[in-house]
Structures are given as C-alpha cells and as structure tokens.
Design a protein around this motif. Structure first.
Motif, mmCIF file in Angstrom:
data_model
loop_
_atom_site.group_PDB
_atom_site.id
_atom_site.type_symbol
_atom_site.label_atom_id
_atom_site.label_comp_id
_atom_site.label_asym_id
_atom_site.label_seq_id
_atom_site.Cartn_x
_atom_site.Cartn_y
_atom_site.Cartn_z
ATOM 1 N N ASP A 190 0.819 -1.212 0.000
ATOM 2 C CA ASP A 190 0.000 0.000 0.000
ATOM 3 C C ASP A 190 0.855 1.264 0.000
ATOM 4 O OD1 ASP A 190 -2.294 -1.523 0.029
ATOM 5 O OD2 ASP A 190 -2.620 -1.333 2.195
ATOM 6 N N ILE A 191 1.932 1.250 0.779
ATOM 7 C CA ILE A 191 2.803 2.420 0.852
ATOM 8 C C ILE A 191 3.480 2.676 -0.495
ATOM 9 C CG2 ILE A 191 4.928 3.337 1.880
ATOM 10 C CD1 ILE A 191 4.078 1.886 4.481
ATOM 11 N N VAL A 192 3.947 1.600 -1.128
ATOM 12 C CA VAL A 192 4.581 1.754 -2.441
ATOM 13 C C VAL A 192 3.563 2.283 -3.452
ATOM 14 C CG1 VAL A 192 5.688 0.542 -4.354
ATOM 15 C CG2 VAL A 192 6.293 -0.043 -2.001
ATOM 16 N N ARG A 193 2.363 1.720 -3.423
ATOM 17 C CA ARG A 193 1.312 2.148 -4.353
ATOM 18 C C ARG A 193 0.933 3.612 -4.131
ATOM 19 N NH1 ARG A 193 -1.859 -2.483 -6.098
ATOM 20 N NH2 ARG A 193 -0.503 -3.453 -7.672
ATOM 21 N N GLU A 194 0.874 4.026 -2.875
ATOM 22 C CA GLU A 194 0.461 5.392 -2.556
ATOM 23 C C GLU A 194 1.521 6.414 -2.925
ATOM 24 O OE1 GLU A 194 -0.581 8.158 1.372
ATOM 25 O OE2 GLU A 194 -0.338 5.983 1.585
ATOM 26 N N LYS A 195 2.774 6.117 -2.572
ATOM 27 C CA LYS A 195 3.832 7.100 -2.749
ATOM 28 C C LYS A 195 4.572 6.979 -4.072
ATOM 29 C CE LYS A 195 4.493 7.751 2.203
ATOM 30 N NZ LYS A 195 5.456 7.858 3.325
#
Length: 248
Positions: A159-164
């Motif tokens: 999720d963090i990779v997808r968001e940022k």
C-alpha cells in the motif's frame, strides 16, 4: 533430504525417511536460531549499508530505470564472499548483457521480518523506483508469526509503495516453509502470497527458492543460504517473471 518440486517442499519417501526428517527438522531449527541471532548492531550495520548502496546507485545512475530488491538475507547475499554474487547482481548481469538501461539495487537486510520491512519502507520509497521486488516473510514463518500479521505487514508495504510511487511495478516473491512447521500453517503461509498477488494484481514469483531450497549442493555449509550457484538459479527464477516487465 527434501527437495523443491513444483513450487512445494516434499520429503522423498525413502527407507531412511525417519532419519532424514530429523535432519530436516534440525536444518530449520538452525535456520530459526540464525535468523533470530542477528544483533541490533548487525541489523543497524546492514541497514546502513543498504542505505548507502541505494544513495550511491541513485546518485550515479539517474539516467537509468531502477529495480529495487527489498528483502532479507536471501536478497542481501548472506554468507557470500562477495555480494556481487547475490541474485540481484546476477540480474544486473543479465540486464547489461541485453543492453537494457536498468540499475538493480540490493536493499536486502539479513534477519529482516515483514515488520522490519514495514518500518523502513517509508525511507526506501523516497527513491525513484520503476520496479519494486518484495521478498520478505521467511523469518516470520520460521518464528511462527501469526499469518494475519505477516499478511497485514506485506499488504502495508504494498500500500505504501502504491500510494507514494503509483507508477512503480511491484513484484511479489513468494516463500514456502518446511512441513515440520505444521500442515495448516505451511499451507496458509504459501497461500497468503498467492492471495496478496491476486488481490493487488501483482507480478508474482510463487517460490523464489524453487530448485534451490533443501538442495545441499546449492546451499552454504549452514544448509540455509544459497551458494553462488544457488543464487544463479534464484536469479533465473526471478528473471522468468522480471524479464517481461522490462522495456527496451
């Protein structure tokens, strides 16, 4: 002796089954102790080295696309005389031989768990990444971490990779555990990777140690970490999924 076949661990049904199973259990007890034996100082050093490598690579290769391998001792190349023999470096050789403009960054930390990966992903994601290879979870499984926790940590990293970094392609590397960890747990552990890959529509490597895990000749004297030859096979396994994602 056990072997990896069709992405699963199997015990060969030989007359010496009992003795081999005992050896098999000792093998993973040793792995558990080794994975737990990393001191805070060693982990700090590993993290610092990984950070420095990313900074140096990004600074010198800004004209190329980036593949970041984010994992544990398998990715870090634990026990090798030269980390240039670890599978990320072998991938770089394959890429260079084809004249593709990609730089592979090794962001592996020995002893890393999914919780540890989750705690450092915010820093790592500050770098530009075209492909993010996520290889974590083995240490969770060998420590008996609840499957729900491992799943949640991996999902948080995704999720963090997808968001940022929404343009980054994520590749998930699956892992498997030996049968002596319990049938329900090992089955659930294997399945959580497949579920995460399907749920998030990720490129997926079902078992990163395919044809290497449990093969004595392809592992170091600890019986745990791949040799130079083992890492070449790991690189080939990763390459099958990675190559179609690379642009000329």
């Amino acid at each position: 002796m056990f072997s990896a076949h069709n992405n699963h661990f199997h015990i060969n049904l030989l007359p010496s089954f009992g003795l081999k199973l005992i050896k098999f259990s000792y093998f993973f007890i040793a792995l558990f102790l080794l994975s737990c034996g990393d001191t805070k100082t060693e982990k700090t050093t590993e993290n610092k080295k990984a950070a420095e490598q990313i900074e140096d690579t990004v600074a010198t290769d800004i004209s190329t696309k980036t593949i970041l391998c984010f994992g544990d001792s398998i990715t870090a190349g634990y026990g090798l005389d030269d980390t240039d023999d670890a599978y990320p470096a072998v991938l770089q050789e394959k890429i260079d031989s084809l004249g593709l403009e990609y730089t592979v960054i090794n962001s592996g930390v020995s002893g890393e768990t999914t919780a540890g990966g989750k705690s450092r992903i915010d820093w790592v994601i500050k770098q530009n990444m075209d492909i993010f290879l996520l290889e974590l979870g083995a240490n969770d499984g060998l420590r008996g971490v609840a499957l729900s926790e491992t799943r949640a940590n991996l999902q948080a990293i995704i999720d963090i990779v997808r968001e940022k970094s929404p343009e980054t392609t994520i590749v998930l590397a699956g892992m498997e555990l030996p049968p002596n960890m319990g049938q329900d747990y090992t089955k659930g552990f294997r399945q959580l990777y497949a579920d995460l890959a399907e749920k998030n529509n990720l490129a997926f490597i079902p078992f990163i140690l395919k044809d290497v895990g449990g093969v004595a000749a392809l592992n170091q004297s600890d019986g745990i970490h791949p040799t130079v030859e083992g890492h070449k096979i790991v690189a080939n396994t990763v390459w099958e999924t990675l190559r179609p994602l690379l642009k000329s």
